[in-house]
Motif scaffolding. Structure first.
Motif, mmCIF file in Angstrom:
data_model
loop_
_atom_site.group_PDB
_atom_site.id
_atom_site.type_symbol
_atom_site.label_atom_id
_atom_site.label_comp_id
_atom_site.label_asym_id
_atom_site.label_seq_id
_atom_site.Cartn_x
_atom_site.Cartn_y
_atom_site.Cartn_z
ATOM 1 N N LYS A 181 0.715 -1.288 -0.036
ATOM 2 C CA LYS A 181 -0.161 -0.137 -0.343
ATOM 3 C C LYS A 181 0.853 1.318 -0.068
ATOM 4 N N LEU A 182 2.138 1.114 0.810
ATOM 5 C CA LEU A 182 2.929 2.428 0.835
ATOM 6 C C LEU A 182 4.148 2.514 -0.178
ATOM 7 N N LYS A 183 3.971 1.520 -0.952
ATOM 8 C CA LYS A 183 4.896 1.106 -2.136
ATOM 9 C C LYS A 183 6.528 1.381 -1.565
ATOM 10 N N LEU A 184 6.579 0.670 -0.346
ATOM 11 C CA LEU A 184 7.977 0.759 0.246
ATOM 12 C C LEU A 184 9.061 -0.072 -0.580
ATOM 13 N N GLN A 185 8.789 -0.774 -1.560
ATOM 14 C CA GLN A 185 9.690 -1.275 -2.463
ATOM 15 C C GLN A 185 10.170 -0.469 -3.292
ATOM 16 N N GLN A 186 9.554 0.718 -3.712
ATOM 17 C CA GLN A 186 9.736 1.756 -4.443
ATOM 18 C C GLN A 186 10.712 2.923 -4.052
ATOM 19 N N PHE A 187 10.392 2.945 -2.361
ATOM 20 C CA PHE A 187 11.151 3.824 -1.550
ATOM 21 C C PHE A 187 12.415 3.307 -1.514
ATOM 22 N N ILE A 243 2.337 10.040 -1.844
ATOM 23 C CA ILE A 243 1.107 8.953 -1.728
ATOM 24 C C ILE A 243 -0.133 9.568 -1.360
ATOM 25 N N ASP A 244 -0.166 10.015 -0.241
ATOM 26 C CA ASP A 244 -1.423 10.935 0.403
ATOM 27 C C ASP A 244 -0.866 11.988 1.459
ATOM 28 N N GLU A 245 -1.225 13.175 1.244
ATOM 29 C CA GLU A 245 -0.719 14.263 1.986
ATOM 30 C C GLU A 245 -0.885 14.191 3.252
ATOM 31 N N ASN A 246 -1.637 13.182 3.857
ATOM 32 C CA ASN A 246 -2.202 13.248 5.164
ATOM 33 C C ASN A 246 -1.330 11.951 5.540
ATOM 34 N N LEU A 247 -0.672 11.183 5.230
ATOM 35 C CA LEU A 247 0.204 10.131 5.597
ATOM 36 C C LEU A 247 1.459 10.872 6.600
ATOM 37 N N SER A 248 1.582 10.121 7.567
ATOM 38 C CA SER A 248 2.947 10.535 8.205
ATOM 39 C C SER A 248 3.658 9.234 8.862
ATOM 40 N N LEU A 249 4.761 9.023 9.582
ATOM 41 C CA LEU A 249 5.133 8.064 10.015
ATOM 42 C C LEU A 249 4.586 7.401 11.014
ATOM 43 N N GLU A 250 3.440 8.118 11.551
ATOM 44 C CA GLU A 250 2.721 7.401 12.659
ATOM 45 C C GLU A 250 1.858 6.218 11.979
ATOM 46 N N LYS A 299 8.727 12.300 3.233
ATOM 47 C CA LYS A 299 8.478 12.745 1.763
ATOM 48 C C LYS A 299 7.789 11.765 0.793
ATOM 49 N N HIS A 300 8.078 10.465 0.724
ATOM 50 C CA HIS A 300 7.797 9.388 0.107
ATOM 51 C C HIS A 300 6.193 9.150 0.556
ATOM 52 N N LEU A 301 5.966 9.108 1.794
ATOM 53 C CA LEU A 301 4.394 8.996 2.209
ATOM 54 C C LEU A 301 3.414 10.062 1.910
ATOM 55 N N LYS A 302 4.009 11.132 1.818
ATOM 56 C CA LYS A 302 3.282 12.370 1.510
ATOM 57 C C LYS A 302 3.060 12.302 -0.224
ATOM 58 N N ALA A 328 21.793 10.433 9.874
ATOM 59 C CA ALA A 328 21.497 9.373 8.998
ATOM 60 C C ALA A 328 19.927 8.985 9.385
ATOM 61 N N PHE A 329 19.719 8.912 10.689
ATOM 62 C CA PHE A 329 18.323 8.570 11.147
ATOM 63 C C PHE A 329 17.068 9.721 10.728
ATOM 64 N N SER A 330 17.850 10.962 10.815
ATOM 65 C CA SER A 330 16.965 12.169 10.687
ATOM 66 C C SER A 330 16.597 12.219 9.251
ATOM 67 N N GLU A 331 17.661 11.962 8.425
ATOM 68 C CA GLU A 331 17.499 12.010 6.773
ATOM 69 C C GLU A 331 16.619 10.905 6.353
ATOM 70 N N LEU A 332 16.573 9.611 7.169
ATOM 71 C CA LEU A 332 15.755 8.633 6.727
ATOM 72 C C LEU A 332 14.415 9.045 6.918
ATOM 73 N N LYS A 333 14.089 9.599 8.247
ATOM 74 C CA LYS A 333 12.547 10.021 8.583
ATOM 75 C C LYS A 333 12.291 11.129 7.551
ATOM 76 N N GLU A 334 13.179 12.123 7.161
ATOM 77 C CA GLU A 334 12.345 13.187 6.190
ATOM 78 C C GLU A 334 12.337 12.283 4.844
ATOM 79 N N GLU A 335 13.305 11.490 4.403
ATOM 80 C CA GLU A 335 12.814 11.057 2.987
ATOM 81 C C GLU A 335 11.552 10.003 3.083
ATOM 82 N N LEU A 336 11.427 9.337 4.113
ATOM 83 C CA LEU A 336 10.424 8.356 3.902
ATOM 84 C C LEU A 336 9.217 9.168 4.384
#
Length: 220
Positions: free
Chosen positions: A5-11, A47-54, A42-45, A32-40
């Motif tokens: 659903k979140l296209k994690l293979q694409q990420f 797909i859907d602007e309302n998505l977050s790491l939560e 961005k990827h989620l949004k 590196a952890f902070s950069e990963l959170k930012e990139e992930l």
């Protein structure tokens, strides 16, 4: 599943495209952890602007060996681990094949060449492996992309020496003197297996080893 659903293979594929700092002694894991959170994020949004790491239950980021990973609980309640490839060099499969073939021909004097494959399965125990019966050098996809180029080439020389000796019908195990001699002569990677380390330790006390060092110094 969130994986789909979140296209994690694409990420994962997109993450692999960018050159990054290798994981080592001076590696800044917090950055590196902070950069990963930012990139992930961005990827989620995308797909859907309302998505977050939560969206990820029990989300964790951590280091494992020389890989950056994150985990979460899937919709199936199973723990899912995503192991990212941090590309630190620009080597390609073509570069690797050309390097191995040139080393066998020009440095070892061989004229029989192995098939080289690039399996995506992950293991820290085998960065690369020579399959004697099939004459195949399997180069870990994660290995050649995540290690320093010189270390990758050292590992490739190690496997090429296995091949060279094997096709000539000579002893080609990590603990054989003929193999260790060529490893020393060509500055190839030494297996971290305890038996190989012990064998090399003993080999370095021999007259043959001292002669090889002189040969290297004279050829320098």
């Amino acid at each position: 599943m969130l994986l789909v659903k979140l296209k994690l293979q694409q990420f994962m594929n997109e993450y692999e495209l960018k050159l990054r700092k290798p994981i080592g002694e001076d590696f800044d894991d917090k950055k590196a952890f902070s950069e990963l959170k930012e990139e992930l994020t961005k990827h989620l949004k995308s797909i859907d602007e309302n998505l977050s790491l939560e969206v990820f239950k029990d989300f964790k980021i951590y280091l494992e060996g020389y890989s950056l990973c994150f985990s979460y609980k899937e919709t199936t309640e199973n723990n899912m681990v995503i192991r990212l490839v941090r590309r630190v060099n620009e080597l390609t499969p073509k570069d690797i094949k050309e390097y191995v073939y040139a080393f066998i021909k020009e440095d070892l004097g061989g004229d029989v060449f192995p098939m080289i494959t690039f399996p995506r399965n992950f293991t820290y125990q085998h960065l690369a492996m020579y399959w004697v019966d099939d004459r195949i050098i399997a180069v870990g996809n994660h290995m050649y992309k995540q290690l320093d180029e010189e270390k990758v080439k050292s590992i490739l020389r190690h496997e090429a020496i296995h091949h060279f000796l094997s096709v000539k019908g000579k002893p080609s195990n990590d603990t054989d003197a003929d193999f260790m001699g060529l490893v020393v002569l060509h500055d190839a990677f030494v297996s971290q297996d305890p038996s190989a380390q012990e064998a090399m330790k003993k080999f370095k006390k021999t007259k043959r080893y001292k002669n090889l060092i002189k040969e290297k110094e004279q050829g320098a």
